[in-house]
Design a protein around this motif. Structure first.
Motif, PDB file in Angstrom:
ATOM      1  N   VAL A  84      -1.197   1.587  -5.230  1.00 23.69           N
ATOM      2  CA  VAL A  84      -0.791   0.290  -5.781  1.00 23.69           C
ATOM      3  C   VAL A  84      -1.998  -0.644  -5.891  1.00 23.69           C
ATOM      4  N   TYR A  85      -2.851  -0.616  -4.883  1.00 21.92           N
ATOM      5  CA  TYR A  85      -4.044  -1.472  -4.941  1.00 21.92           C
ATOM      6  C   TYR A  85      -4.927  -1.086  -6.124  1.00 21.92           C
ATOM      7  N   LYS A  86      -5.112   0.217  -6.324  1.00 22.04           N
ATOM      8  CA  LYS A  86      -5.964   0.689  -7.426  1.00 22.04           C
ATOM      9  C   LYS A  86      -5.361   0.362  -8.789  1.00 22.04           C
ATOM     10  N   TYR A 106       3.860  -6.826   6.953  1.00 23.55           N
ATOM     11  CA  TYR A 106       2.957  -6.426   8.025  1.00 23.55           C
ATOM     12  C   TYR A 106       1.988  -5.354   7.527  1.00 23.55           C
ATOM     13  N   PHE A 107       0.866  -5.291   8.208  1.00 21.89           N
ATOM     14  CA  PHE A 107      -0.110  -4.223   7.983  1.00 21.89           C
ATOM     15  C   PHE A 107      -0.003  -3.256   9.141  1.00 21.89           C
ATOM     16  N   LYS A 108      -0.146  -1.992   8.826  1.00 22.42           N
ATOM     17  CA  LYS A 108      -0.193  -0.994   9.894  1.00 22.42           C
ATOM     18  C   LYS A 108      -1.358  -0.043   9.634  1.00 22.42           C
ATOM     19  N   SER A 166      -6.173  -7.883  13.896  1.00 26.50           N
ATOM     20  CA  SER A 166      -5.680  -7.036  12.805  1.00 26.50           C
ATOM     21  C   SER A 166      -5.102  -5.708  13.287  1.00 26.50           C
ATOM     22  N   HIS A 167      -4.325  -5.083  12.422  1.00 24.21           N
ATOM     23  CA  HIS A 167      -3.799  -3.731  12.590  1.00 24.21           C
ATOM     24  C   HIS A 167      -4.918  -2.748  12.948  1.00 24.21           C
ATOM     25  N   ARG A 168      -6.004  -2.762  12.146  1.00 24.49           N
ATOM     26  CA  ARG A 168      -7.091  -1.813  12.405  1.00 24.49           C
ATOM     27  C   ARG A 168      -7.816  -2.151  13.693  1.00 24.49           C
TER      28      ARG A 168
HETATM   29  P1  ITT Z   1      -9.719   5.707   2.698  1.00 18.49           P
HETATM   30  O1  ITT Z   1     -10.751   6.435   1.915  1.00 18.49           O
HETATM   31  O2  ITT Z   1     -10.112   5.459   4.122  1.00 18.49           O
HETATM   32  O3  ITT Z   1      -8.328   6.288   2.591  1.00 18.49           O
HETATM   33  P2  ITT Z   1      -8.539   3.454   1.272  1.00 18.49           P
HETATM   34  O4  ITT Z   1      -9.104   2.115   0.915  1.00 18.49           O
HETATM   35  O5  ITT Z   1      -7.945   4.307   0.220  1.00 18.49           O
HETATM   36  O6  ITT Z   1      -9.693   4.221   2.068  1.00 18.49           O
HETATM   37  P3  ITT Z   1      -5.985   3.413   2.761  1.00 18.49           P
HETATM   38  O7  ITT Z   1      -5.415   4.504   1.958  1.00 18.49           O
HETATM   39  O8  ITT Z   1      -5.834   3.489   4.234  1.00 18.49           O
HETATM   40  O9  ITT Z   1      -7.519   3.202   2.454  1.00 18.49           O
HETATM   41  O10 ITT Z   1      -5.489   1.966   2.399  1.00 18.49           O
HETATM   42  C1  ITT Z   1      -4.407   1.656   1.641  1.00 18.49           C
HETATM   43  C2  ITT Z   1      -4.689   0.409   0.851  1.00 18.49           C
HETATM   44  O11 ITT Z   1      -4.499  -0.712   1.695  1.00 18.49           O
HETATM   45  C3  ITT Z   1      -6.095   0.317   0.263  1.00 18.49           C
HETATM   46  O12 ITT Z   1      -6.010  -0.186  -1.056  1.00 18.49           O
HETATM   47  C4  ITT Z   1      -6.793  -0.678   1.146  1.00 18.49           C
HETATM   48  O13 ITT Z   1      -7.704  -1.469   0.424  1.00 18.49           O
HETATM   49  C5  ITT Z   1      -5.641  -1.511   1.678  1.00 18.49           C
HETATM   50  N1  ITT Z   1      -5.966  -1.895   3.041  1.00 18.49           N
HETATM   51  C6  ITT Z   1      -6.131  -1.067   4.109  1.00 18.49           C
HETATM   52  N2  ITT Z   1      -6.519  -1.759   5.178  1.00 18.49           N
HETATM   53  C7  ITT Z   1      -6.611  -3.056   4.786  1.00 18.49           C
HETATM   54  C8  ITT Z   1      -6.997  -4.242   5.410  1.00 18.49           C
HETATM   55  O14 ITT Z   1      -7.421  -4.257   6.662  1.00 18.49           O
HETATM   56  N3  ITT Z   1      -6.974  -5.364   4.707  1.00 18.49           N
HETATM   57  C9  ITT Z   1      -6.575  -5.382   3.423  1.00 18.49           C
HETATM   58  N4  ITT Z   1      -6.221  -4.313   2.738  1.00 18.49           N
HETATM   59  C10 ITT Z   1      -6.238  -3.146   3.415  1.00 18.49           C
END
Ligand code: ITT
Ligand code: NA
Length: 184
Positions: A84-86, A106-108, A166-168
């Motif tokens: 979805v972000y992409k 929420y973020f997980k 944060s979650h992370r």
């Molecule tokens: P990987 O190569 O580590 O998978 P990614 O960016 O694709 O990197 P994820 O699949 O875990 O990472 O992340 C899902 C989406 O959520 C991705 O678009 C991230 O940018 C977003 N996201 C993950 N952690 C976030 C955070 O701390 N703050 C904001 N957005 C976050």
């Protein structure tokens, strides 16, 4: 000890480094793609990825699978957050929430660490989605997420401030605490 963080996202590595430096563990980014299966939970995605990589990487490594879960969207984008972000970006989330008064989200994060066995660490942060993006720090959905108890978005915080809540940050803290106990 050197520890590979398997990710395409340098923002994640930036956040992780600070937890391991005090332990004398050097975290470095290893950009290796792995299958991200379609599953219902972040745990399944992370575990599958780690087991797939286990036969292909020498030495210990970890990966992080994260998602943004929006209550009014029944948890979407959740496990689909990266896609979805992409495709839609955070504007897509703002658009989907137009006129919606329930902004809860929420973020997980799920960290899968492989050292010959699999170890899972989790973190979560409650908050809400803004009406407008704010701030230029962080990455991903940070400009539209305000953690509970704050009035700034993650993108308006320093890495230290974001990490502390944060979650992370929470998952990394659990991981680093465990690693400290278990480093021989
Ligand atoms: P990987 O190569 O580590 O998978 P990614 O960016 O694709 O990197 P994820 O699949 O875990 O990472 O992340 C899902 C989406 O959520 C991705 O678009 C991230 O940018 C977003 N996201 C993950 N952690 C976030 C955070 O701390 N703050 C904001 N957005 C976050
Ligand atoms: Na990903």
């Amino acid at each position: 000890m050197r520890l590979a963080f398997i990710t395409s996202n340098p923002g994640k590595v930036e956040e992780a480094k600070r937890y391991f430096e005090p332990l004398g563990v050097e975290v470095y980014q290893l950009h290796m793609s792995y299958p991200e299966i379609q599953a219902d939970t972040l745990e399944e995605v992370a575990e599958y990825g780690a087991r797939w990589l286990a036969g292909r990487i020498d030495g210990p490594f970890f990966l992080d699978d994260s998602g943004l879960f929006v209550e009014a969207l029944k948890g979407f984008p959740g496990v689909y957050s990266a896609y979805v972000y992409k495709t839609l970006g955070y504007w897509g989330i703002l658009k989907l929430l137009e006129g919606e008064s329930n902004r809860k989200a929420y973020f997980k994060s799920v960290i899968a660490y492989w050292d010959g066995e699999l170890h899972i660490f989790r973190g979560k942060v409650d908050g809400k989605i803004t009406e407008e993006p704010r701030g230029s720090g962080g990455f991903g959905f940070d400009p539209v997420f305000i953690p509970e108890g704050f009035d700034r978005t993650f993108a308006e915080m320093t890495t230290e401030e974001k990490n502390a809540i944060s979650h992370r940050g929470r998952a990394l803290k659990a991981f680093a605490t465990w690693l400290k106990e278990n480093l021989k």
